[in-house]
Scaffold this active site. Structure first.
Site, PDB file in Angstrom:
ATOM      1  N   ASP A  59       0.727  -1.410  -0.025  1.00  0.00           N
ATOM      2  CA  ASP A  59      -0.080   0.103  -0.122  1.00  0.00           C
ATOM      3  C   ASP A  59       0.724   1.092  -0.010  1.00  0.00           C
ATOM      4  OD1 ASP A  59      -2.259  -1.649   0.046  1.00  0.00           O
ATOM      5  OD2 ASP A  59      -2.295  -1.459   2.253  1.00  0.00           O
ATOM      6  N   CYS A 392      -1.869   5.932  25.439  1.00  0.00           N
ATOM      7  CA  CYS A 392      -2.965   5.457  24.351  1.00  0.00           C
ATOM      8  C   CYS A 392      -2.695   6.391  23.121  1.00  0.00           C
ATOM      9  CB  CYS A 392      -4.376   5.352  24.560  1.00  0.00           C
ATOM     10  SG  CYS A 392      -5.425   4.783  23.223  1.00  0.00           S
ATOM     11  N   CYS A 394      -4.246   7.620  20.476  1.00  0.00           N
ATOM     12  CA  CYS A 394      -5.409   7.955  19.768  1.00  0.00           C
ATOM     13  C   CYS A 394      -5.359   9.223  19.065  1.00  0.00           C
ATOM     14  CB  CYS A 394      -6.703   7.679  20.558  1.00  0.00           C
ATOM     15  SG  CYS A 394      -6.892   6.494  21.173  1.00  0.00           S
ATOM     16  N   ASP A 436       9.088  21.472 -17.279  1.00  0.00           N
ATOM     17  CA  ASP A 436       9.350  21.312 -18.800  1.00  0.00           C
ATOM     18  C   ASP A 436       8.740  22.461 -19.611  1.00  0.00           C
ATOM     19  OD1 ASP A 436       9.555  19.388 -21.210  1.00  0.00           O
ATOM     20  OD2 ASP A 436       7.574  19.300 -21.030  1.00  0.00           O
ATOM     21  N   ASP A 718      -7.280  12.504  27.169  1.00  0.00           N
ATOM     22  CA  ASP A 718      -6.979  11.700  26.035  1.00  0.00           C
ATOM     23  C   ASP A 718      -8.003  12.450  24.907  1.00  0.00           C
ATOM     24  OD1 ASP A 718      -5.340   9.834  24.349  1.00  0.00           O
ATOM     25  OD2 ASP A 718      -7.450   9.074  24.160  1.00  0.00           O
TER      26      ASP A 718
END
Length: 739
Positions: A59, A392, A394, A436, A718
């Site tokens: 991926d 954590c 998150c 270009d 969090d």
């Protein structure tokens, strides 16, 4: 029909220096010799064999690194390379390790097929099923939570476990393959940690966003790789070979140097060749990017993929199988891709130290005080759970993809395609842009720019007669002249007895008068007065292509044509200069035409460059500071891959579009400054998000350890960090279109 060339007198591309895989020389031009498909022994350690496969399931460039890590652990492997752009795995080994390599890659979560073999059937439902499942379960869980908090919590737990299963399985594969702290491991830690302290909804949301990001990235990667194979469409599968006076249709792979082949009008050359006709016109725009046809004479070289114009051509094959101009351009793309270090996602890099550090800290917090100091186990286990929640990731996981997703959506509204977050991050660091010329800074279509009269004829009469001679031709110069006459609503008389003059031009009878339209180089000096010769030389010095209209021994006038500058180009380059971006033009055109364009744009330029020369120029410029390459032709694709980032014009060739990291779908150069501003804003936004996520964690880490905050404030910190990061990222969607 033969036509005069652009003043550049462009030669056929010579990619000899770009060849990576030397091939065996043919023993005889009339006999077939088997090509050597592998590099010579000097290219790798003595006694080694080389094997290659196609890798399915990658991926992103980070996946390429994971495959390399897995294969490097196989006994007997001496060298491994994964080219993400072409999905190719190349392994050098001292023994036959094919089965072991295939097993190692399979255990890492990817599939292999023999290089050149048909890929395994694509099963889209297997790829999208985890995302569809967790999305459906997420919606169901929210609905249950509205009526029953307890039932909702249980539903979110089931949703998290369902979404965690494929991620955890891949994480285990990566651990066995030698990548213990990949992003899949990070996701598992985040989800399990959130479940452990009861944040079930948050755990499910993290997995949902992760699955969505993975699918979007896989889609972009598949499109990028699919475009590289469009090179092969330029080379026909079969060729007409002439042998002993007979014509035979043979596969392209059967052609050998010295073979004589016939290419019909409008057909592409199957191999590099040397012209055997006295003269012929070819369209090399697919390889050189130049819109004007090229006139070739006997003995001139022509690259595979060029199109024969107006008449059939006889050529002598000069390239070995697998070593034509198209093959060498493809290898240039692979080489440039291999030279670029794999761009790993920030979270994947950070998780390798962040995740184990947080887990170790939480374990020490739960065990050290009770074991060494006799503290209460319940108190320190509680603090360890709070630390695990604070750790954590998150908010950290969402910080980068949230900003990138918002930026990509904002770019899409401007008609800009950016292939992933890595490309966006690279754009923010750009300090130089190489352009270009043809089709990028110019429109890529020749247009009549001037009409000059050398007699009593008016400009309208010169144009009318020229268009009458050219009407019916498919030649780009002829079409430009006819189009101009039609735009001026001129009535064109009928032309009779049209005849192509090989290597000169065309002639026809109009109103009973025999007229010729030919290149200035073919006009006898005595037919033009001194002032007329000076005018022709002046126009050619400005980069124009000229044709002279003659009747008998009298020059009636001249028509000048030139590729015109894009109207928005000067303003776009000026705006880039205000952003601190240095611009330079790289072109295969002649220095005179290039200088005329560069002077108008007030920019530097390098002219007369072949595709391999452009790659070298881009590498030298990139060594000074990050550089973006903007182009539209196949010849620009290797340079785009060699640059820090490649940007394609939306109207360009498929290969250029797919080899690039970004594309301007509306063909507007004035979107470039807006793109740079957006990339820089995204870079700042990501840094802000990371600072918010890590800053809040650092504060609550300290306050939790000293006892000022507990589990509920850790949950709030969090969740609050996640909300702040998301809100900050959404600001990118509200950026107004600039330019």
């Amino acid at each position: 029909m033969n036509r005069p060339t652009a003043p550049s007198g462009k030669k056929a591309p010579n990619f000899a220096q770009a060849s990576l895989l030397p091939l065996q020389k043919a023993e005889d031009c009339c006999h077939q010799a088997e090509p050597v498909a592998e590099p010579s022994a000097a290219a790798r350690p003595a006694g080694n064999a080389r094997y290659s496969w196609k890798v399915q399931g990658m991926d992103c460039p980070a996946c390429a690194r994971k495959v390399e890590v897995a294969v490097q652990q196989v006994a007997g492997v001496t060298q491994t390379q994964v080219v993400f752009a072409t999905e190719k795995l190349v392994v050098d080994a001292s023994e036959d390790i094919r089965r072991a390599v295939e097993d190692a890659v399979h255990k890492a979560g990817y599939a292999l097929s023999v290089d050149g073999a048909a890929p395994q059937p694509h099963t889209a439902w297997r790829e999208y099923f985890p995302l569809a499942l967790i999305t459906a379960l997420m919606g169901l869980s929210w609905g249950i939570a509205l009526f029953s908090p307890v039932g909702g919590k249980a539903a979110f737990t089931i949703t998290t476990l369902a979404g965690l299963w494929p991620v955890a399985r891949q994480a285990l594969r990566q651990i066995r393959a030698g990548s213990p702290f990949a992003i899949e491991t990070l996701m598992c830690v985040a989800a399990v940690g959130a479940l452990f302290i009861g944040a079930t909804a948050e755990a499910a949301m993290v997995l949902l966003l992760f699955q969505l990001g993975e699918r979007l990235e896989a889609f972009a990667a598949a499109r990028a790789r699919r475009g590289v194979t469009a090179l092969m469409a330029l080379r026909p599968e079969t060729a007409i070979r002439l042998r002993d006076g007979a014509m035979e249709t043979v596969p392209v792979a059967a052609l050998r140097p010295g073979d004589c082949i016939e290419v019909a009008a409008g057909a592409r050359l199957p191999a590099d060749g040397r012209l055997l006709n006295d003269s012929a016109s070819f369209d090399e725009s697919a390889l050189t990017g130049e819109s004007l046809p090229v006139e070739k004479s006997r003995g001139d070289g022509i690259a595979a993929g060029a199109t024969s114009l107006d008449s059939k051509a006889l050529l002598e094959v000069t390239s070995q199988p697998g070593d034509s101009a198209i093959d060498r351009i493809l290898r240039l793309i692979e080489e440039a891709d291999a030279r670029r270090a794999p761009i790993e996602r920030f979270i994947d890099r950070f998780s390798r130290s962040y995740t184990p550090a947080i887990m170790a800290l939480a374990l020490l917090t739960a065990t050290v005080p009770p074991l060494l100091f006799g503290a209460a186990w319940s108190v320190w286990i509680y603090k360890a759970l709070a630390l695990l929640l604070i750790g954590c990731p998150c908010a950290l996981v969402i910080s980068t993809p949230a900003a990138i997703t918002s930026a990509l959506a904002s770019a899409a509204q401007r008609g800009i395609l950016i292939k992933g977050g890595a490309a966006l991050e690279s754009l923010g660091r750009i300090r130089q842009i190489a352009f270009d010329k043809t089709g990028t800074l110019t429109t890529g279509q020749p247009q009549v720019t001037a009409i000059r009269t050398f007699s009593t004829y008016s400009e309208a009469q010169v144009l009318t007669l020229s268009a009458a001679i050219e009407r019916g031709s498919t030649h780009p110069l002829a079409q430009a002249i006819v189009r101009t006459a039609e735009e001026r609503q001129l009535v064109l008389p009928n032309a009779e007895q049209q005849r192509t003059l090989a290597g000169i031009g065309i002639e026809a009878t109009v109103n009973g008068e025999r007229l010729r339209l030919i290149s200035p180089a073919r006009v006898p000096v005595t037919l033009l007065r001194a002032e007329e010769q000076a005018l022709v030389q002046s126009l050619e010095a400005e980069g124009h292509t000229l044709v002279i209209l003659l009747t008998g021994e009298t020059a009636l006038g001249a028509v000048a044509l030139r590729d015109t500058l894009r109207s928005e180009a000067p303003a776009a380059l000026a705006e880039l200069g205000e952003l601190g971006i240095q611009c330079i033009m790289l072109t295969g055109d002649n220095p005179r035409a290039a200088a005329a364009i560069a002077d108008t744009l007030h920019t530097q330029f390098q002219a007369g460059l072949l595709p391999a020369d452009k790659v070298d120029a881009v590498r030298k410029l990139s060594a000074a500071s990050p550089l973006a390459m903007v182009g539209d032709g196949i010849n620009d694709a290797p340079a785009m891959k060699a640059a820090t980032i490649g940007i394609a014009m939306g109207g360009g060739t498929d290969v250029a579009l797919e080899a690039a990291d970004a594309a301007l779908s509306h063909n507007r150069l004035n979107e470039l400054p807006a793109l740079i501003r957006l990339a820089r804003a995204t870079h700042n936004n990501v840094r802000q998000n990371i600072a918010i996520a890590l800053g809040l964690k650092a504060v609550f880490l300290v306050t939790t350890l000293i006892g000022f905050t507990g589990l509920w404030l850790a949950v709030l910190a969090d969740s609050g960090a996640t909300a702040l990061v998301t809100a900050n990222a959404l600001r990118l969607l509200r950026r107004k279109k600039q330019g």
